[in-house]
Design an enzyme around this catalytic site. Structure first.
Site, PDB file in Angstrom:
ATOM      1  N   GLU A  98      -9.151   4.111   7.327  1.00 18.80           N
ATOM      2  CA  GLU A  98      -9.269   2.760   6.795  1.00 18.80           C
ATOM      3  C   GLU A  98      -8.289   2.697   5.636  1.00 18.80           C
ATOM      4  OE1 GLU A  98     -13.180   1.576   5.273  1.00 18.80           O
ATOM      5  OE2 GLU A  98     -11.979   0.225   4.054  1.00 18.80           O
ATOM      6  N   CYS A 154     -11.896  -2.436  -0.893  1.00 20.55           N
ATOM      7  CA  CYS A 154     -11.018  -2.638   0.260  1.00 20.55           C
ATOM      8  C   CYS A 154     -11.178  -4.057   0.801  1.00 20.55           C
ATOM      9  CB  CYS A 154     -11.317  -1.609   1.331  1.00 20.55           C
ATOM     10  SG  CYS A 154     -13.067  -1.426   1.633  1.00 20.55           S
TER      11      CYS A 154
HETATM   12  P1  NAP Z   1      -4.844   8.186  -1.380  1.00 17.44           P
HETATM   13  O1  NAP Z   1      -3.770   8.465  -2.361  1.00 17.44           O
HETATM   14  O2  NAP Z   1      -4.410   7.803  -0.026  1.00 17.44           O
HETATM   15  O3  NAP Z   1      -5.746   9.491  -1.303  1.00 17.44           O
HETATM   16  C1  NAP Z   1      -6.866   9.560  -0.439  1.00 17.44           C
HETATM   17  C2  NAP Z   1      -7.079  11.000  -0.035  1.00 17.44           C
HETATM   18  O4  NAP Z   1      -6.033  11.421   0.838  1.00 17.44           O
HETATM   19  C3  NAP Z   1      -7.079  11.972  -1.192  1.00 17.44           C
HETATM   20  O5  NAP Z   1      -8.047  12.963  -0.944  1.00 17.44           O
HETATM   21  C4  NAP Z   1      -5.688  12.556  -1.154  1.00 17.44           C
HETATM   22  O6  NAP Z   1      -5.701  13.893  -1.607  1.00 17.44           O
HETATM   23  C5  NAP Z   1      -5.363  12.556   0.312  1.00 17.44           C
HETATM   24  N1  NAP Z   1      -3.935  12.393   0.586  1.00 17.44           N
HETATM   25  C6  NAP Z   1      -3.214  11.276   0.350  1.00 17.44           C
HETATM   26  N2  NAP Z   1      -1.953  11.445   0.778  1.00 17.44           N
HETATM   27  C7  NAP Z   1      -1.881  12.697   1.288  1.00 17.44           C
HETATM   28  C8  NAP Z   1      -0.850  13.451   1.892  1.00 17.44           C
HETATM   29  N3  NAP Z   1       0.372  12.955   2.049  1.00 17.44           N
HETATM   30  N4  NAP Z   1      -1.130  14.691   2.302  1.00 17.44           N
HETATM   31  C9  NAP Z   1      -2.374  15.206   2.138  1.00 17.44           C
HETATM   32  N5  NAP Z   1      -3.383  14.545   1.565  1.00 17.44           N
HETATM   33  C10 NAP Z   1      -3.152  13.298   1.148  1.00 17.44           C
HETATM   34  O7  NAP Z   1      -5.842   7.076  -1.862  1.00 17.44           O
HETATM   35  P2  NAP Z   1      -6.622   6.884  -3.263  1.00 17.44           P
HETATM   36  O8  NAP Z   1      -6.242   7.940  -4.229  1.00 17.44           O
HETATM   37  O9  NAP Z   1      -8.038   6.735  -2.993  1.00 17.44           O
HETATM   38  O10 NAP Z   1      -6.167   5.481  -3.765  1.00 17.44           O
HETATM   39  C11 NAP Z   1      -4.869   5.110  -3.801  1.00 17.44           C
HETATM   40  C12 NAP Z   1      -4.734   3.784  -3.092  1.00 17.44           C
HETATM   41  O11 NAP Z   1      -5.483   3.779  -1.862  1.00 17.44           O
HETATM   42  C13 NAP Z   1      -5.298   2.621  -3.817  1.00 17.44           C
HETATM   43  O12 NAP Z   1      -4.420   2.169  -4.787  1.00 17.44           O
HETATM   44  C14 NAP Z   1      -5.523   1.638  -2.677  1.00 17.44           C
HETATM   45  O13 NAP Z   1      -4.362   0.928  -2.398  1.00 17.44           O
HETATM   46  C15 NAP Z   1      -5.880   2.461  -1.511  1.00 17.44           C
HETATM   47  N6  NAP Z   1      -7.309   2.465  -1.212  1.00 17.44           N
HETATM   48  C16 NAP Z   1      -7.717   1.777  -0.145  1.00 17.44           C
HETATM   49  C17 NAP Z   1      -9.045   1.785   0.206  1.00 17.44           C
HETATM   50  C18 NAP Z   1      -9.520   1.063   1.420  1.00 17.44           C
HETATM   51  O14 NAP Z   1     -10.703   1.102   1.697  1.00 17.44           O
HETATM   52  N7  NAP Z   1      -8.669   0.427   2.188  1.00 17.44           N
HETATM   53  C19 NAP Z   1      -9.978   2.484  -0.542  1.00 17.44           C
HETATM   54  C20 NAP Z   1      -9.525   3.213  -1.631  1.00 17.44           C
HETATM   55  C21 NAP Z   1      -8.186   3.202  -1.927  1.00 17.44           C
HETATM   56  P3  NAP Z   1      -5.023  14.350  -2.991  1.00 17.44           P
HETATM   57  O15 NAP Z   1      -5.136  13.220  -3.938  1.00 17.44           O
HETATM   58  O16 NAP Z   1      -5.769  15.571  -3.356  1.00 17.44           O
HETATM   59  O17 NAP Z   1      -3.621  14.602  -2.600  1.00 17.44           O
END
Ligand code: NAP
Length: 475
Positions: free
Chosen positions: A221, A258
């Protein structure tokens, strides 16, 4: 036997979890819900320290998470999720039909990437975990770095709760760290992934899951703009209540949802002006709030800087010393259509874009330029002819809301929390609601199988809803 590697432990737990009766699995889910409620005070305090979310919001989230776990216990006991289908043998058909019995079976160990914005409800014991355990799959959670202590404590208490409830060791494990997350997706024992987070991160991990020698389903998601359309009649009839509702919805908990309404189309008329003025008044009373992490604050500021608009087009909320003030960007349809990739991109945090449309006939083109979303919202009056608009919105989102707001996702049998890319990586599935369990199940058909080898739900005297020779049979 004790395992230090949670994925190996999950692999060992797969067979006992799959063969456990539905009543036993329901009891495990219930034990987890009770454990959460018993430790509510301690867990809320840790979560409040780590996330900047208020204790009241976190307390409500614990209640929600326990309710989700118990809801999936109900789903398991009901048994209709198994889609048990029996076609009895019939030699008179062309071609002849053997005895065929179809059921859904647990897919195997599931990796779950916890979300940042719901430290309980979409984290260690969140919807992905609850639905996977309900399906009969062991789970290994990749903890979110935004609430590491909370994740460790919930995982520890969950393990104790599960052992007490007689669950197999290794049913629920956890890893922390980016590399561990990558290793989890690559691990041959992992059979599916649930993910909630950014479009960039989700896409990277989705590609990794697909590139494995044996690819696995990746249920992500990701980003969602959640468009809102306000008709002229609705703006004229309800400007004040629409303004209150919209500001409340997009600033709720720092706009870190979200389902936050991130793009709002309002008429460019006198009624629209009144609505905009009411929005500005309500926004002025909406205070700053600290976002979940520093990276999110930086990403929010960078996004706003990239708007490249005059000060008159950026309405600001009530700024306090700390945190991020809520923002409404106001533009007209020409501005929107000149940069839809910017204005319709999700900005995590308290920001929404209000677009003034001159003519309702411009809306289809504008909506066409928006990617898939989890939700769309329509504010309308009984006098409005909105059939074509509803058809268009339905094709682009998973949930259409009439005269309400998209934040707040009810736990229900009919709920769908999904949508076309980039809202999710698989629009046929949901992460909330009873059918979330379907992601972690895979079908098997037993042909002319001796009764003693059939799963109990496929036996002739099973007590769950089944389709027998095309007819739905209820217990
Ligand atoms: P994120 O940066 O995508 O991280 C989510 C998870 O995925 C973390 O555990 C992160 O681990 C891991 N991850 C991310 N990229 C990775 C990669 N290239 N390789 C391996 N692991 C990876 O999301 P977030 O920190 O929760 O929030 C950042 C953004 O996500 C927000 O600004 C928002 O735009 C979006 N978000 C969307 C929703 C939704 O429901 N649509 C919900 C929350 C957030 P590590 O941090 O340990 O690397």
């Amino acid at each position: 036997m004790t395992h230090r590697d949670p994925v190996a432990a999950a692999a060992d737990a797969a067979a006992p979890a799959a063969s456990a009766s539905r009543a036993r699995r329901a009891a495990w889910l219930d034990a987890l819900a009770t454990m959460l409620e018993r430790n509510r005070e301690e867990l809320v305090a840790i979560a409040a320290e780590e996330t900047h979310l208020t204790a009241a919001r976190l307390d409500g989230e614990v209640t929600r998470t326990a309710a989700q776990l118990r809801f999936f216990a109900e789903v398991v006991l009901d048994g209709s999720y198994l889609e048990a289908t029996i076609d009895t043998a019939d030699d008179t058909r062309t071609p002849p039909r053997p005895d065929l019995r179809r059921i859904l079976r647990p897919i195997g160990p599931v990796g779950v990437f916890a979300a940042s914005n719901f430290p309980f409800a979409f984290s260690v014991l969140g919807n992905d975990t609850a639905s996977a355990l309900a399906a009969g799959c062991p789970v290994v959670v990749k903890a979110h770095p935004g609430h590491p202590r909370l994740s460790r404590r919930v995982a520890e208490l969950s393990r104790l709760g599960l052992v007490e409830a007689g669950a197999p060791e290794g049913l629920l494990g956890m890893v922390q760290g980016m590399e561990e997350g990558v290793a989890l997706v690559r691990h041959p024992a992992i059979r599916a992934i649930g993910f909630t987070g950014s479009t960039t991160g989700g896409r990277a991990l989705f590609d990794l899951a697909s590139a494995r020698p044996a690819p696995i389903p990746f249920y992500g998601e990701l980003g969602s703009i959640n468009p809102v359309v306000v008709t002229e009649d609705a703006a004229r009839a309800r400007a004040e209540s629409i303004a209150t509702g919209l500001v409340g919805s997009f600033t709720r908990d720092g706009g870190q949802y979200c389902t936050k309404p991130g793009l709002v189309f309002i008429p460019d008329t006198d009624a629209g002006e009144l609505l905009l003025s009411a929005l500005s008044d309500h926004l002025a009373l909406a205070p700053s709030q600290a976002l979940l992490t520093e990276q999110m604050t930086t990403a929010f500021d960078d996004h706003l800087d990239a708007a490249d608009l005059g000060e008159d087009d950026v309405l600001r909320g009530y700024a306090t010393d700390e945190g991020t003030a809520p923002i409404i960007i106001t533009i007209d349809m020409e501005q929107f259509l000149s940069r839809p990739e910017y204005f319709a991109e999700e900005c995590f945090g308290p920001l929404t874009v209000v677009v003034r449309y001159h003519d309702r006939l411009d809306l289809p083109h504008a909506l066409e330029s928006i990617e898939g979303s989890l939700t769309a919202t329509l504010h309308m009056e009984p006098s409005d002819d909105v059939t074509a608009l509803v058809d268009q919105l339905t094709a682009r989102v998973g949930r259409v809301i009439f005269n309400g707001w998209p934040t707040g996702v009810a736990i229900a049998w009919s709920q769908h929390h999904g949508g076309p890319w980039p809202a999710t990586t698989a629009s046929v599935h949901t992460s909330v609601g009873a059918s979330a369990i379907r992601r972690f199940l895979t079908p098997t058909v037993y042909q002319d199988c001796p009764p003693r080898l059939l799963p109990p739900e496929l036996s002739d005297d099973s007590d769950i809803p089944r389709r027998i020779d095309g007819i739905l049979v209820l217990p």
